[in-house]
Design a protein around this motif. Sequence first.
Motif, PDB file in Angstrom:
ATOM      1  N   ARG A   7     -28.424  -8.368 -17.055  1.00  0.00           N
ATOM      2  CA  ARG A   7     -27.853  -7.496 -18.080  1.00  0.00           C
ATOM      3  C   ARG A   7     -29.022  -6.792 -18.757  1.00  0.00           C
ATOM      4  O   ARG A   7     -29.948  -7.449 -19.229  1.00  0.00           O
ATOM      5  N   GLN A  25     -27.715   1.002 -20.842  1.00  0.00           N
ATOM      6  CA  GLN A  25     -27.052  -0.307 -20.848  1.00  0.00           C
ATOM      7  C   GLN A  25     -26.287  -0.513 -19.553  1.00  0.00           C
ATOM      8  O   GLN A  25     -25.630   0.410 -19.052  1.00  0.00           O
ATOM      9  N   GLY A  26     -26.368  -1.729 -19.006  1.00  0.00           N
ATOM     10  CA  GLY A  26     -25.614  -2.021 -17.797  1.00  0.00           C
ATOM     11  C   GLY A  26     -26.174  -3.205 -17.054  1.00  0.00           C
ATOM     12  O   GLY A  26     -26.687  -4.146 -17.663  1.00  0.00           O
ATOM     13  N   LEU A  27     -26.089  -3.131 -15.725  1.00  0.00           N
ATOM     14  CA  LEU A  27     -26.533  -4.226 -14.864  1.00  0.00           C
ATOM     15  C   LEU A  27     -27.538  -3.735 -13.842  1.00  0.00           C
ATOM     16  O   LEU A  27     -27.292  -2.747 -13.138  1.00  0.00           O
ATOM     17  N   PHE A  55     -20.953  -9.185 -21.071  1.00  0.00           N
ATOM     18  CA  PHE A  55     -21.337  -8.337 -22.200  1.00  0.00           C
ATOM     19  C   PHE A  55     -20.592  -8.805 -23.440  1.00  0.00           C
ATOM     20  O   PHE A  55     -19.432  -9.225 -23.355  1.00  0.00           O
ATOM     21  N   SER A  65     -16.832  -6.842 -19.462  1.00  0.00           N
ATOM     22  CA  SER A  65     -17.472  -6.546 -18.174  1.00  0.00           C
ATOM     23  C   SER A  65     -18.270  -5.246 -18.286  1.00  0.00           C
ATOM     24  O   SER A  65     -18.146  -4.504 -19.269  1.00  0.00           O
ATOM     25  N   VAL A  66     -19.041  -4.959 -17.256  1.00  0.00           N
ATOM     26  CA  VAL A  66     -19.777  -3.694 -17.212  1.00  0.00           C
ATOM     27  C   VAL A  66     -18.798  -2.524 -17.218  1.00  0.00           C
ATOM     28  O   VAL A  66     -19.104  -1.463 -17.775  1.00  0.00           O
ATOM     29  N   GLN A  67     -17.621  -2.709 -16.656  1.00  0.00           N
ATOM     30  CA  GLN A  67     -16.603  -1.663 -16.701  1.00  0.00           C
ATOM     31  C   GLN A  67     -16.101  -1.474 -18.125  1.00  0.00           C
ATOM     32  O   GLN A  67     -15.912  -0.349 -18.574  1.00  0.00           O
ATOM     33  N   GLY A  71     -20.970   0.595 -18.724  1.00  0.00           N
ATOM     34  CA  GLY A  71     -22.406   0.493 -18.462  1.00  0.00           C
ATOM     35  C   GLY A  71     -22.741   0.974 -17.072  1.00  0.00           C
ATOM     36  O   GLY A  71     -21.872   1.147 -16.222  1.00  0.00           O
ATOM     37  N   LEU A  73     -24.782   0.795 -13.319  1.00  0.00           N
ATOM     38  CA  LEU A  73     -25.232  -0.129 -12.280  1.00  0.00           C
ATOM     39  C   LEU A  73     -26.482   0.476 -11.656  1.00  0.00           C
ATOM     40  O   LEU A  73     -26.470   1.648 -11.259  1.00  0.00           O
ATOM     41  N   HIS A 117     -16.828   3.183  -9.892  1.00  0.00           N
ATOM     42  CA  HIS A 117     -17.569   3.052 -11.145  1.00  0.00           C
ATOM     43  C   HIS A 117     -18.306   4.360 -11.441  1.00  0.00           C
ATOM     44  O   HIS A 117     -18.903   4.944 -10.535  1.00  0.00           O
TER      45      HIS A 117
END
Length: 148
Positions: A7, A25-27, A55, A65-67, A71, A73, A117
Amino acid sequence: MITVLQRVREARVEVDGEVVGQIGQGLLVLLCAEQGDSDKLADKLLAKVLKLRIFSDENGKMNRSVQDVVGGLLVVSQFTLAADTKGGNRPSFTAAAAPDEGRRLYEYFVSQARVVHPIVQTGQFAADMQVHLINDGPVTIPMTMREV
């Protein structure tokens, strides 16, 4: 397939001093295809990555989640995740997919991620990359998916 998720507040990948991919921000998704991996397995891993609740919500609990946080990828190929260190001091990478198949599965994962995404950036397959990141937390999650 093996992945290590980090993260991040931000991350970027450079090749020969040039930024080839970056996110806020994200993964950061370090991804390794192993021998015998398939498109179906890549799909399963991608679904898990996108839905993993790591998150923080408004109460500070890892519940989004990243979704959910929209965020980014940043997907980086990393065959060294398949390292076998059981014998001797030099790792063996024989469990990693052959380069052509590794590239195909990496590109498949990225293409499927871009379908579902909105923010997907990448490193450069088989390049000497410098990865810069600010790990948020730190939160680092190793994941292995195997065919059943």
